[in-house]
Motif scaffolding. Structure first.
Motif, PDB file in Angstrom:
ATOM      1  N   ILE A 152       0.710  -1.244   0.047  1.00 59.24           N
ATOM      2  CA  ILE A 152      -0.048   0.053  -0.066  1.00 59.24           C
ATOM      3  C   ILE A 152       0.958   1.310   0.081  1.00 59.24           C
ATOM      4  N   MET A 153       0.547   2.131  -0.769  1.00 57.86           N
ATOM      5  CA  MET A 153       0.871   3.444  -0.608  1.00 57.86           C
ATOM      6  C   MET A 153      -0.090   4.598  -0.887  1.00 57.86           C
ATOM      7  N   GLU A 154       0.137   5.683  -0.235  1.00 55.01           N
ATOM      8  CA  GLU A 154      -0.853   6.699  -0.355  1.00 55.01           C
ATOM      9  C   GLU A 154      -1.354   7.380  -1.794  1.00 55.01           C
ATOM     10  N   HIS A 155      -0.290   7.465  -2.349  1.00 54.04           N
ATOM     11  CA  HIS A 155      -0.503   8.213  -3.938  1.00 54.04           C
ATOM     12  C   HIS A 155       0.211   7.598  -4.853  1.00 54.04           C
ATOM     13  N   ASN A 162      -5.659   4.311  -5.700  1.00 56.39           N
ATOM     14  CA  ASN A 162      -5.815   5.469  -5.010  1.00 56.39           C
ATOM     15  C   ASN A 162      -6.899   5.678  -4.149  1.00 56.39           C
ATOM     16  N   VAL A 165      -7.280   2.926  -1.225  1.00 56.89           N
ATOM     17  CA  VAL A 165      -6.367   3.317  -0.232  1.00 56.89           C
ATOM     18  C   VAL A 165      -7.331   4.341   0.536  1.00 56.89           C
ATOM     19  N   LYS A 166      -7.575   5.479  -0.155  1.00 53.92           N
ATOM     20  CA  LYS A 166      -8.244   6.442   0.592  1.00 53.92           C
ATOM     21  C   LYS A 166      -9.609   6.288   1.118  1.00 53.92           C
ATOM     22  N   LYS A 168     -10.292   3.262   2.291  1.00 52.85           N
ATOM     23  CA  LYS A 168     -10.094   2.079   3.002  1.00 52.85           C
ATOM     24  C   LYS A 168     -10.600   0.800   2.745  1.00 52.85           C
ATOM     25  N   VAL A 180       3.985  -1.283   3.339  1.00 52.40           N
ATOM     26  CA  VAL A 180       3.329   0.174   3.320  1.00 52.40           C
ATOM     27  C   VAL A 180       4.713   1.109   3.173  1.00 52.40           C
ATOM     28  N   HIS A 181       4.349   2.186   2.685  1.00 51.31           N
ATOM     29  CA  HIS A 181       5.541   3.175   2.234  1.00 51.31           C
ATOM     30  C   HIS A 181       5.828   3.660   3.700  1.00 51.31           C
ATOM     31  N   LYS A 183       6.524   6.602   4.428  1.00 50.04           N
ATOM     32  CA  LYS A 183       5.548   7.712   4.938  1.00 50.04           C
ATOM     33  C   LYS A 183       4.403   7.556   5.554  1.00 50.04           C
ATOM     34  N   MET A 184       3.760   6.440   5.227  1.00 50.00           N
ATOM     35  CA  MET A 184       2.288   6.161   5.741  1.00 50.00           C
ATOM     36  C   MET A 184       2.495   5.648   7.293  1.00 50.00           C
TER      37      MET A 184
END
Length: 228
Positions: A152-155, A162, A165-166, A168, A180-181, A183-184
């Motif tokens: 999973i990554m946010e963007h 996307n 993920v946003k 959920k 996960v990335h 930064k998450m």
């Protein structure tokens, strides 16, 4: 635990996802992360991008070329070509954990069946993951031999992912571990999900950054570049 992201490489004389990068990782006893793409003639090769341009200078997609055509290409001007999954399995031979990422494709059943067939007689430790929830769900449906992970990554460049993920909705996917990335991964996320799944984070630039992250999130497994 530290996992060598695409092997131990510098993308100069040691290209990522090359047999040399994997050989060095084995010698240093690091688990290895690598990426699988499917060719036009349904062969499995180890390459991160769907397009070959960055690593070979050829502006064509892996899925549009046959294995024979891909065999003619060299990585970043070196003598190293794009390996097949079979070649990597033969090289590693159970010496370290393999963290396999299957790249997104419309040929979900084909790629999953081919990967599992290649792994059938392999004796080493393997886990498989993907950003693609269809691939993850397919893996969970047809095998219980391996731990299956969701990336999973946010963007990302994929608008559908996307949204999942946003919203959920991505967590409706069945999986055994979550990658996960970095930064998450904040304290709230860590405390919520570490109780449910093993957590992996990517991608760290060097062992020092990874170790500092582990001090804060001690149960996270780090996938790391710059291990040389």
């Amino acid at each position: 635990m530290i996992i060598a992201h695409r092997g131990i490489h510098n993308n100069k004389d040691i290209p990522e996802n090359s047999l040399l990068a994997f050989k060095i990782a084995i010698e240093r006893k690091y688990a290895i992360e690598f990426d699988i793409e499917i060719t036009k003639d349904s062969k499995l090769v180890i390459h991160h991008d769907d397009n070959l341009k960055r690593m070979t200078g050829v502006n064509k997609k892996v899925e549009n070329l046959t294995l024979e055509e891909i065999r003619k290409l060299k990585l970043l001007g070196t003598d190293y070509g794009i390996p097949t999954l079979a070649e990597v399995l033969n090289l590693v031979d159970g010496n370290v954990l393999l963290d396999i990422e299957i790249k997104s494709t419309k040929r979900v059943k084909d790629v999953v069946n081919l990967v599992l067939k290649e792994l059938e007689n392999y004796k080493g430790l393997v886990q498989i993951k993907s950003f693609d929830p269809f691939i993850v769900n397919r893996l969970k449906k047809v095998t219980n031999k391996y731990k299956i992970g969701l990336l999973i990554m946010e963007h990302s460049s994929n608008k559908g992912l996307n949204f999942l993920v946003k919203s959920k909705l991505i967590y409706l996917t069945k999986f055994d571990f979550l990658a996960v990335h970095k930064k998450m991964l904040n304290e709230r996320f860590y405390n919520k999900y570490i109780k449910k799944y093993p957590l992996y984070a990517w991608t760290f630039n060097g062992i020092d950054e990874a170790n500092n992250f582990i001090k804060k999130y001690p149960k996270v497994i780090c996938i790391c570049n710059d291990l040389d």
